[in-house]
Design a protein around this motif. Sequence first.
Motif, PDB file in Angstrom:
ATOM      1  N   ILE A  73     -49.640 -29.158  47.373  1.00 44.55           N
ATOM      2  CA  ILE A  73     -50.181 -30.499  47.126  1.00 44.55           C
ATOM      3  C   ILE A  73     -50.081 -30.948  45.671  1.00 44.55           C
ATOM      4  N   CYS A  74     -49.868 -30.012  44.742  1.00 42.90           N
ATOM      5  CA  CYS A  74     -49.749 -30.377  43.323  1.00 42.90           C
ATOM      6  C   CYS A  74     -48.280 -30.480  42.925  1.00 42.90           C
ATOM      7  N   PRO A  75     -47.947 -31.488  42.164  1.00 47.64           N
ATOM      8  CA  PRO A  75     -46.552 -31.604  41.702  1.00 47.64           C
ATOM      9  C   PRO A  75     -46.270 -30.567  40.612  1.00 47.64           C
ATOM     10  N   THR A  76     -45.533 -29.541  40.977  1.00 46.89           N
ATOM     11  CA  THR A  76     -45.174 -28.490  40.022  1.00 46.89           C
ATOM     12  C   THR A  76     -43.662 -28.319  40.036  1.00 46.89           C
ATOM     13  N   SER A  77     -43.157 -27.686  39.004  1.00 44.86           N
ATOM     14  CA  SER A  77     -41.717 -27.474  38.923  1.00 44.86           C
ATOM     15  C   SER A  77     -41.301 -26.309  39.823  1.00 44.86           C
ATOM     16  N   GLU A  78     -40.041 -26.271  40.163  1.00 45.16           N
ATOM     17  CA  GLU A  78     -39.507 -25.194  41.001  1.00 45.16           C
ATOM     18  C   GLU A  78     -39.615 -23.851  40.271  1.00 45.16           C
ATOM     19  N   HIS A  79     -39.423 -23.864  38.958  1.00 50.55           N
ATOM     20  CA  HIS A  79     -39.539 -22.635  38.163  1.00 50.55           C
ATOM     21  C   HIS A  79     -40.964 -22.074  38.237  1.00 50.55           C
ATOM     22  N   PHE A  80     -41.975 -22.931  38.106  1.00 51.90           N
ATOM     23  CA  PHE A  80     -43.371 -22.505  38.199  1.00 51.90           C
ATOM     24  C   PHE A  80     -43.682 -21.987  39.603  1.00 51.90           C
ATOM     25  N   ARG A  82     -41.601 -20.603  41.743  1.00 49.97           N
ATOM     26  CA  ARG A  82     -40.981 -19.269  41.886  1.00 49.97           C
ATOM     27  C   ARG A  82     -41.801 -18.214  41.157  1.00 49.97           C
ATOM     28  N   PHE A  83     -42.318 -18.557  39.975  1.00 53.56           N
ATOM     29  CA  PHE A  83     -43.144 -17.624  39.215  1.00 53.56           C
ATOM     30  C   PHE A  83     -44.404 -17.244  39.998  1.00 53.56           C
ATOM     31  N   ILE A  84     -45.081 -18.216  40.554  1.00 49.14           N
ATOM     32  CA  ILE A  84     -46.325 -17.965  41.291  1.00 49.14           C
ATOM     33  C   ILE A  84     -46.044 -17.200  42.581  1.00 49.14           C
ATOM     34  N   ARG A  85     -44.951 -17.500  43.253  1.00 48.59           N
ATOM     35  CA  ARG A  85     -44.636 -16.820  44.519  1.00 48.59           C
ATOM     36  C   ARG A  85     -44.268 -15.350  44.324  1.00 48.59           C
ATOM     37  N   ARG A  86     -44.005 -14.928  43.108  1.00 49.76           N
ATOM     38  CA  ARG A  86     -43.723 -13.515  42.843  1.00 49.76           C
ATOM     39  C   ARG A  86     -44.951 -12.649  43.090  1.00 49.76           C
ATOM     40  N   PHE A  87     -46.136 -13.234  43.067  1.00 48.74           N
ATOM     41  CA  PHE A  87     -47.383 -12.479  43.164  1.00 48.74           C
ATOM     42  C   PHE A  87     -47.969 -12.532  44.568  1.00 48.74           C
ATOM     43  N   GLU A  88     -47.134 -12.287  45.561  1.00 47.98           N
ATOM     44  CA  GLU A  88     -47.587 -12.320  46.947  1.00 47.98           C
ATOM     45  C   GLU A  88     -47.836 -10.933  47.526  1.00 47.98           C
ATOM     46  N   THR A  89     -47.662  -9.884  46.731  1.00 47.00           N
ATOM     47  CA  THR A  89     -47.946  -8.533  47.200  1.00 47.00           C
ATOM     48  C   THR A  89     -49.147  -7.974  46.435  1.00 47.00           C
ATOM     49  N   ASN A  90     -49.738  -6.939  46.999  1.00 47.91           N
ATOM     50  CA  ASN A  90     -50.900  -6.320  46.348  1.00 47.91           C
ATOM     51  C   ASN A  90     -50.550  -5.760  44.973  1.00 47.91           C
ATOM     52  N   TYR A  91     -49.406  -5.084  44.868  1.00 49.69           N
ATOM     53  CA  TYR A  91     -49.026  -4.479  43.594  1.00 49.69           C
ATOM     54  C   TYR A  91     -48.743  -5.532  42.526  1.00 49.69           C
ATOM     55  N   MET A  92     -48.089  -6.610  42.893  1.00 48.42           N
ATOM     56  CA  MET A  92     -47.806  -7.662  41.911  1.00 48.42           C
ATOM     57  C   MET A  92     -49.089  -8.341  41.438  1.00 48.42           C
ATOM     58  N   ARG A  93     -50.013  -8.566  42.367  1.00 46.56           N
ATOM     59  CA  ARG A  93     -51.293  -9.163  41.960  1.00 46.56           C
ATOM     60  C   ARG A  93     -52.092  -8.206  41.098  1.00 46.56           C
TER      61      ARG A  93
END
Length: 155
Positions: A73-80, A82-93
Motif C-alpha cells: 500500500i505504500c509507494p516504495t521503490s523496487e530496490h527497497f 527487494r531489500f525488505i523481501r530478503r528478510f522473509e526467513t528466520n535466519y535473515m530476520r
Amino acid sequence: MTISEELKSRNFSIYGQWVIVWDNRTGILCVILCFALGIANIFHFDIIILWSVFCFVSSFIILFIEVPLLLRICPTSEHFDRFIRRFETNYMRAGIYGVMSLIQWLSLIRYATSLIACAVVLLFAAAFYLLAGVRGQAFVNSKTLGGQGVAQMIV
C-alpha cells in the motif's frame, strides 16, 4: 488463526513477532521504542546523534519487515522492496535484528543512554528468530498485522 492460537503454536518465529510477557509483537515494540528513543536521543547534540538517527531509521525498516501489507500500500521503490523481501526467513530476520541490536549496543562506547532499551528488545527479537531457525521451524508470518492472507486480499 487468532492471536491466542498463534501464541499456542510453539513456533518461535511467531514468538519473535509476539512478546508473551506484554502480549504484543516484538517487532512492533521495537518499532515504537526505536522511533521514540531515536527522536529523544537526537537532542543530546553529541556523537550519540549518529546512533539515534540509525535507531530512528531502523524503526521504519522494522515496520516494513514486520508488516508486509505496507509494501503493497505504500509507494516504495523496487530496490527497497527487494531489500525488505530478503528478510522473509528466520535466519535473515535474526541477522538484521542482531545487527541493529549490535549497533545500539555500540552506543555504550560514548556513554549509557536510553538506546540500551532498543538494544535489549532488538536482541530478544533476534534470539527468538534464531531459536526458530535452529529448531527448524518454518517462518510463519502473523496474519494479525498483514500476513499472507491479508496481503493477498488487497491484490
